[in-house]
Design a protein around this motif. Structure first.
Motif, short mmCIF file in Angstrom:
data_model
loop_
_atom_site.label_atom_id
_atom_site.label_comp_id
_atom_site.label_asym_id
_atom_site.label_seq_id
_atom_site.Cartn_x
_atom_site.Cartn_y
_atom_site.Cartn_z
N GLN A 1 -7.40 -51.88 22.36
CA GLN A 1 -7.34 -53.11 23.16
C GLN A 1 -8.54 -53.99 22.83
O GLN A 1 -9.67 -53.53 22.71
N GLY A 2 -8.29 -55.29 22.65
CA GLY A 2 -9.36 -56.21 22.32
C GLY A 2 -9.18 -56.80 20.93
O GLY A 2 -8.06 -56.87 20.40
N SER A 3 -10.28 -57.20 20.31
CA SER A 3 -10.20 -57.88 19.02
C SER A 3 -9.67 -56.99 17.91
O SER A 3 -9.18 -57.48 16.89
N GLY A 4 -9.75 -55.66 18.09
CA GLY A 4 -9.24 -54.74 17.08
C GLY A 4 -7.77 -54.40 17.23
O GLY A 4 -7.25 -53.53 16.52
N SER A 5 -7.08 -55.07 18.14
CA SER A 5 -5.66 -54.78 18.36
C SER A 5 -4.83 -55.25 17.18
O SER A 5 -5.27 -56.06 16.36
N VAL A 6 -3.60 -54.74 17.11
CA VAL A 6 -2.74 -55.00 15.94
C VAL A 6 -1.43 -55.66 16.39
O VAL A 6 -0.60 -55.01 17.04
N PRO A 7 -1.22 -56.92 16.05
CA PRO A 7 0.08 -57.54 16.32
C PRO A 7 1.11 -57.05 15.30
O PRO A 7 0.89 -57.14 14.10
N VAL A 8 2.22 -56.53 15.78
CA VAL A 8 3.23 -55.99 14.87
C VAL A 8 4.20 -57.11 14.50
O VAL A 8 5.30 -57.22 15.04
N TRP A 9 3.78 -57.92 13.56
CA TRP A 9 4.56 -59.07 13.14
C TRP A 9 5.80 -58.65 12.36
O TRP A 9 6.82 -59.33 12.37
N SER A 10 5.73 -57.50 11.69
CA SER A 10 6.82 -57.07 10.82
C SER A 10 8.13 -56.86 11.58
O SER A 10 9.21 -56.97 10.99
N SER A 11 8.04 -56.55 12.88
CA SER A 11 9.27 -56.33 13.65
C SER A 11 9.49 -57.38 14.73
O SER A 11 10.37 -57.23 15.58
N THR A 12 8.70 -58.45 14.72
CA THR A 12 8.85 -59.53 15.70
C THR A 12 10.19 -60.24 15.50
O THR A 12 10.53 -60.64 14.39
N ASN A 13 10.94 -60.35 16.59
CA ASN A 13 12.24 -61.01 16.47
C ASN A 13 12.58 -61.81 17.71
O ASN A 13 12.08 -61.55 18.79
N VAL A 14 13.43 -62.79 17.52
CA VAL A 14 14.00 -63.58 18.61
C VAL A 14 15.52 -63.42 18.51
O VAL A 14 16.12 -63.77 17.49
N ALA A 15 16.10 -62.85 19.58
CA ALA A 15 17.55 -62.61 19.61
C ALA A 15 18.01 -61.83 18.39
O ALA A 15 19.08 -62.07 17.84
N GLY A 16 17.17 -60.89 17.95
CA GLY A 16 17.54 -60.03 16.83
C GLY A 16 17.24 -60.60 15.46
O GLY A 16 17.41 -59.91 14.45
N ILE A 17 16.76 -61.84 15.39
CA ILE A 17 16.43 -62.47 14.10
C ILE A 17 14.96 -62.21 13.81
O ILE A 17 14.07 -62.67 14.53
N ASN A 18 14.69 -61.49 12.74
CA ASN A 18 13.33 -61.12 12.37
C ASN A 18 12.59 -62.32 11.82
O ASN A 18 12.99 -62.91 10.82
N LEU A 19 11.49 -62.70 12.50
CA LEU A 19 10.74 -63.89 12.09
C LEU A 19 10.01 -63.66 10.78
O LEU A 19 9.76 -64.60 10.03
N ASN A 20 9.66 -62.41 10.51
CA ASN A 20 8.96 -62.10 9.27
C ASN A 20 9.84 -62.40 8.06
O ASN A 20 9.37 -62.82 7.01
N ASP A 21 11.15 -62.20 8.21
CA ASP A 21 12.07 -62.50 7.13
C ASP A 21 12.25 -64.01 6.95
O ASP A 21 12.47 -64.49 5.83
N LEU A 22 12.13 -64.75 8.05
CA LEU A 22 12.34 -66.20 7.98
C LEU A 22 11.17 -66.92 7.33
O LEU A 22 11.36 -67.89 6.60
N VAL A 23 9.94 -66.46 7.65
CA VAL A 23 8.74 -67.19 7.19
C VAL A 23 7.76 -66.23 6.53
O VAL A 23 6.57 -66.23 6.81
N ARG A 24 8.26 -65.42 5.63
CA ARG A 24 7.41 -64.40 5.01
C ARG A 24 6.20 -65.01 4.30
O ARG A 24 5.10 -64.46 4.33
N ASP A 25 6.36 -66.14 3.68
CA ASP A 25 5.27 -66.70 2.89
C ASP A 25 4.13 -67.25 3.76
O ASP A 25 3.01 -67.40 3.29
N ILE A 26 4.40 -67.55 5.02
CA ILE A 26 3.34 -68.09 5.88
C ILE A 26 3.16 -67.25 7.14
O ILE A 26 2.46 -67.66 8.06
#
Length: 359
Positions: free
Chosen positions: A192-217
């Motif tokens: 918990q705190g600044s060393g926490s890890v956001p799991v962007w690889s599985s972030t999704n909205v309504a089942g649509i993976n955002l990592n797949d949509l904007v992988r380059d950024i």
């Protein structure tokens, strides 16, 4: 005859019945009291006990709530002695020294360990079957301390961990996308705190993976939002002096899941030690505290995913299934290499800090 005798005729003797969902809160600062009011508003407790060594403070907070009894459905009591927590289902620990400017200083941990040495054994003595929910900061290390001092099973000692950080992450991402955060599915795990890890690889909205949509950024996006998550707590403290309502709502949400045996997933701090090593795992050495499974096939080039396996008694946040017995299960998350590396780094930080704790 008394006024009561004149008012009514008693047709059956009064019975003393033990509460079925007694909740105790130790520490009546702003976090403790915001947790109390959120729990009361959700009618989660048939008895709520407030405990604080400051007699005037705890009596005043109790009186203030009792004056609103007409609008509540819980019995409210208070005391300066942890004996009042007897037979609690959940004991919420908010006692301790508050962080200055929302940032821990070098003395915070030791000061709060001293508080826990006084409080935790007493709570454990009077409510040996309770679930401990630790809110005091630094939450991961103090959840470990509470586990050691209480002697409770690891499933019944839980920290609030990154539950609020995850809520902030979902709120900020939802605001950016202009969708309700309830439809944003993402987690912040680890220390918990600044060393926490956001799991962007599985972030999704309504089942649509955002990592797949904007992988380059995606890294730019996630780093920006994660920094805002970390800084937002400090910003609230700068503006109003303390964090209270959001953490109170988070605490009530965790309590709700436990008391109602909802089996829902919350990001709480738990003992993450791996309970069994699959045959396909590599051999662990002293310098290899955390590793990942070697089985499985990468879904994308240079994007290998695998389970993370922690080989030490360290408390950090993972997606946990919460129910009547506390932590009922831990989701076997798959992480990208960068996420796993950051998680390993957090484990190492916590283990290093734990080694300096003297109980």
């Amino acid at each position: 005859m008394s006024l009561r005798d004149n008012l009514l005729k008693e047709v059956a003797p009064s019975l003393s019945v033990k509460p079925s969902s007694k909740i105790s809160i130790v520490g009546t600062g702003e976090v403790g009291m915001s947790s109390a009011i959120c729990i009361l508003q959700k009618s989660l407790a048939d008895e709520l006990v407030l405990v604080d060594k400051r007699a005037d403070k705890v009596r005043g907070e109790s009186m203030d709530l009792l004056h609103g009894s007409l609008f509540l459905k819980s019995k409210i009591t208070s005391d300066t002695d942890c004996k009042a927590t007897q037979d609690s289902k959940i004991c919420i620990i908010c006692a301790g020294v508050r962080m200055k400017d929302g940032r821990p200083d070098k003395n915070l941990l030791q000061d709060n360990i001293a508080v826990f040495k006084e409080v935790i054994p007493q709570v454990a003595k009077h409510s040996p079957n309770a679930i401990l929910l630790i809110v005091t900061q630094p939450v991961d290390l103090l959840t470990y301390v509470a586990w050691k001092l209480s002697g409770f099973p690891r499933t019944r000692v839980i920290g609030t961990g990154t539950n609020l950080d995850t809520a902030r992450f979902r709120y900020l991402l939802g605001a950016k996308l202009k969708v309700n955060p309830v439809n944003v599915h993402t987690y912040i795990i680890g220390e918990q705190g600044s060393g926490s890890v956001p799991v962007w690889s599985s972030t999704n909205v309504a089942g649509i993976n955002l990592n797949d949509l904007v992988r380059d950024i995606s890294k730019e996006h996630v780093n920006e939002i994660h920094k805002r998550v970390i800084d937002s707590g400090h910003e609230v403290i700068r503006l109003k002096g303390s964090i209270s309502w959001a953490i109170g709502l988070s605490v009530a949400n965790i309590v709700d899941a436990i008391l109602k045996n909802l089996k829902c997933i919350q990001l709480v701090s738990t003992n993450a030690k791996f309970s069994g090593v699959p045959r396909t795992l590599p051999v662990f050495t002293a310098g290899n505290i955390l590793d990942r499974c070697t089985h499985g096939t990468p879904t994308k080039p240079n994007n290998y995913k695998g389970e993370h396996n922690i080989k030490a008694d360290v408390f950090l946040s993972l997606p946990c299934v919460l129910g009547a017995t506390g932590v009922c299960g831990i989701i076997k998350q798959q992480l990208e290499e960068d996420e796993a590396r950051k998680l390993r780094s957090g484990v190492e930080n916590l283990l290093k800090a734990q080694q300096e704790i003297v109980l």
